[in-house]
Design an enzyme around this catalytic site. Structure first.
Site, PDB file in Angstrom:
ATOM      1  N   ARG A   1      38.990  35.864  10.058  1.00  0.00           N
ATOM      2  CA  ARG A   1      38.287  34.605  10.333  1.00  0.00           C
ATOM      3  C   ARG A   1      36.841  34.667  10.938  1.00  0.00           C
ATOM      4  O   ARG A   1      36.596  33.552  11.062  1.00  0.00           O
ATOM      5  CB  ARG A   1      39.462  34.160  11.393  1.00  0.00           C
ATOM      6  CG  ARG A   1      40.535  33.295  10.769  1.00  0.00           C
ATOM      7  CD  ARG A   1      41.353  32.880  12.235  1.00  0.00           C
ATOM      8  NE  ARG A   1      41.967  31.634  11.835  1.00  0.00           N
ATOM      9  CZ  ARG A   1      43.141  31.351  11.638  1.00  0.00           C
ATOM     10  NH1 ARG A   1      44.027  32.566  11.189  1.00  0.00           N
ATOM     11  NH2 ARG A   1      43.818  30.295  11.479  1.00  0.00           N
TER      12      ARG A   1
ATOM     13  N   ARG B   1      55.416  23.786  15.340  1.00  0.00           N
ATOM     14  CA  ARG B   1      54.515  24.625  16.184  1.00  0.00           C
ATOM     15  C   ARG B   1      53.775  23.834  17.112  1.00  0.00           C
ATOM     16  O   ARG B   1      53.287  22.846  17.016  1.00  0.00           O
ATOM     17  CB  ARG B   1      53.513  25.335  15.210  1.00  0.00           C
ATOM     18  CG  ARG B   1      53.935  26.613  14.617  1.00  0.00           C
ATOM     19  CD  ARG B   1      53.121  27.302  13.527  1.00  0.00           C
ATOM     20  NE  ARG B   1      51.746  27.211  13.741  1.00  0.00           N
ATOM     21  CZ  ARG B   1      50.714  27.577  12.873  1.00  0.00           C
ATOM     22  NH1 ARG B   1      51.157  28.004  11.659  1.00  0.00           N
ATOM     23  NH2 ARG B   1      49.536  27.469  13.260  1.00  0.00           N
TER      24      ARG B   1
ATOM     25  N   ARG C   1      55.059  19.645   9.143  1.00  0.00           N
ATOM     26  CA  ARG C   1      55.550  20.935   8.963  1.00  0.00           C
ATOM     27  C   ARG C   1      56.567  21.333  10.011  1.00  0.00           C
ATOM     28  O   ARG C   1      56.524  21.020  10.993  1.00  0.00           O
ATOM     29  CB  ARG C   1      54.379  21.953   9.263  1.00  0.00           C
ATOM     30  CG  ARG C   1      54.923  23.551   8.992  1.00  0.00           C
ATOM     31  CD  ARG C   1      53.780  24.524   8.975  1.00  0.00           C
ATOM     32  NE  ARG C   1      52.615  24.204   9.792  1.00  0.00           N
ATOM     33  CZ  ARG C   1      51.593  24.980   9.951  1.00  0.00           C
ATOM     34  NH1 ARG C   1      51.487  25.891   9.126  1.00  0.00           N
ATOM     35  NH2 ARG C   1      50.855  24.917  10.828  1.00  0.00           N
TER      36      ARG C   1
ATOM     37  N   LYS D   1      48.402  28.800   2.777  1.00  0.00           N
ATOM     38  CA  LYS D   1      48.432  30.355   2.791  1.00  0.00           C
ATOM     39  C   LYS D   1      49.591  31.125   2.961  1.00  0.00           C
ATOM     40  O   LYS D   1      50.199  31.885   2.303  1.00  0.00           O
ATOM     41  CB  LYS D   1      47.305  30.859   3.968  1.00  0.00           C
ATOM     42  CG  LYS D   1      45.819  30.251   3.836  1.00  0.00           C
ATOM     43  CD  LYS D   1      44.944  30.882   4.907  1.00  0.00           C
ATOM     44  CE  LYS D   1      45.141  30.259   6.383  1.00  0.00           C
ATOM     45  NZ  LYS D   1      45.478  28.772   6.814  1.00  0.00           N
TER      46      LYS D   1
ATOM     47  N   ARG E   1      40.914  23.242  15.332  1.00  0.00           N
ATOM     48  CA  ARG E   1      41.229  24.382  14.330  1.00  0.00           C
ATOM     49  C   ARG E   1      40.191  24.204  13.169  1.00  0.00           C
ATOM     50  O   ARG E   1      39.688  25.273  12.665  1.00  0.00           O
ATOM     51  CB  ARG E   1      42.644  24.485  13.908  1.00  0.00           C
ATOM     52  CG  ARG E   1      43.588  25.120  15.167  1.00  0.00           C
ATOM     53  CD  ARG E   1      45.121  24.769  14.867  1.00  0.00           C
ATOM     54  NE  ARG E   1      45.737  25.204  13.539  1.00  0.00           N
ATOM     55  CZ  ARG E   1      46.824  24.749  13.242  1.00  0.00           C
ATOM     56  NH1 ARG E   1      47.531  23.722  13.863  1.00  0.00           N
ATOM     57  NH2 ARG E   1      47.514  25.223  12.104  1.00  0.00           N
TER      58      ARG E   1
END
Ligand code: AP5
Length: 214
Positions: A87, A160, A126, A13, A171
C-alpha cells in the site's frame, strides 16, 4: 503465479481473491484480515493497530511487512494473491526484496478500476460471515433468506468497524496519497494490468482470469 490485487477500499479485492483461492488453489494474503485477526486475538500489536484502522489510517510499514514476511515462508502451491498489500512505495520495494529472498517472482499486478461514488454503497452495504469470511452485500449479494451462509452454513454476520462514511473518506484519502503511486511504479516495471472493477462480480472474475491466462 504470484499476483497483487490493487484498488481502493471496496474495489472488490477480497471478493475476487476468495474466488481465485477456490478456483485456482491460490493463497490469499490479506494484510487487512491479518490485522483484524490480531485485533480479535487481543495481542499487543492488535491493540496498537485497532484505533489506527478504525480511523481509516494506514498501519506502519514495519508491522505489515513483518506480517507478510512470516507468511512467505509457508506453502505456495498455487501462488500468492497479495490483497491490500503493498500500500506504499516502501512496502512495494520490501515485497520485491522478500520475493527475491524466497526465489519467487511477481507475475501481475491487477489494478481494479472503480469510481468513488460506487465505493460508498459497496462499503456501507457490506457484511461478512464470521464463520468463513464470505463477503455479502445488502443489494448485490444479499445474505441468504434462511440466514445461513451459503459457504459454511453459519448464521452470524458482522459489519466492520471501519465501514462507515467517515472512515471511508480517510481510507480513500490514504489510498490516493500513498497507494495510487503504485500504479505508476508497477506500470514502469511492466507488470500492471487493469480491469473494470465496476462490472458485475462474475464479469470481473472473467476479466481477471483473462489477465492470468495470458
Ligand atoms: P483492508 O481490509 O485491506 O480494507 P480495504 O483495502 O479498505 O479494502 P476492503 O476490504 O474494504 O475492500 P475490498 O476491495 O476487499 O472489497 P470487497 O471485496 O470486500 O484494510 C483495512 C485497514 O487495515 C486499512 O484501512 C489499514 O488501516 C489497515 N491495513 C491493511 N493493509 C495494510 C497495509 N498493507 N499497510 C498499512 N495498513 C494496512 O467488496 C466490498 C463490497 O462490495 C462487498 O459487500 C462485496 O460484496 C461488494 N462487491 C465486490 N465486488 C463487487 C462488484 N463487482 N459489483 C458489486 N458489488 C461488489
Amino acid at each position: 503465479m504470484n499476483i497483487i490485487l490493487l484498488g481502493p477500499p471496496g474495489a472488490g479485492k477480497g471478493t475476487q481473491a476468495r474466488h481465485l483461492v477456490e478456483t485456482r488453489n491460490m493463497i490469499q494474503l490479506s494484510t487487512g484480515d491479518m490485522l483484524r485477526e490480531a485485533k480479535t486475538s487481543g495481542s499487543e500489536m492488535g491493540q496498537r493497530v485497532a484505533e489506527v484502522m478504525a480511523r481509516g489510517d494506514l498501519v506502519t510499514d514495519e508491522i505489515v511487512i513483518g506480517l507478510i514476511h512470516e507468511k512467505l515462508a509457508g506453502d505456495n502451491a498455487g501462488g500468492f494473491i497479495f490483497d491490500g498489500f503493498p500500500r506504499t512505495l516502501a512496502q512495494a520495494d520490501a515485497l520485491g526484496d522478500l520475493l527475491q529472498e524466497v526465489g519467487e517472482t511477481l507475475e501481475a499486478v491487477v489494478e481494479m478500476r472503480v469510481d468513488d461514488d460506487a465505493l460508498v454503497n459497496r462499503i456501507t452495504g457490506r457484511s461478512t460471515c464470521s464463520g468463513c469470511g464470505e463477503v455479502y452485500h445488502d443489494v448485490t449479494k444479499p445474505e441468504p433468506s434462511d440466514g445461513k451462509c451459503t459457504r459454511c452454513g453459519k448464521s452470524d454476520f458482522t459489519r466492520r468497524a471501519d465501514d462507515n462514511e467517515d472512515s471511508l473518506r480517510q481510507r480513500l484519502m490514504e489510498y490516493y496519497k500513498k497507494t495510487s503511486p503504485l500504479i505508476g511504479y508497477y506500470h514502469a516495471k511492466g507488470t500492471l494490468r487493469s480491469v473494470d472493477g465496476l462490472a458485475a462480480i462474475e464479469a470481473v472474475q472473467t476479466s481477471i482470469a483473462k489477465v492470468l491466462d495470458n
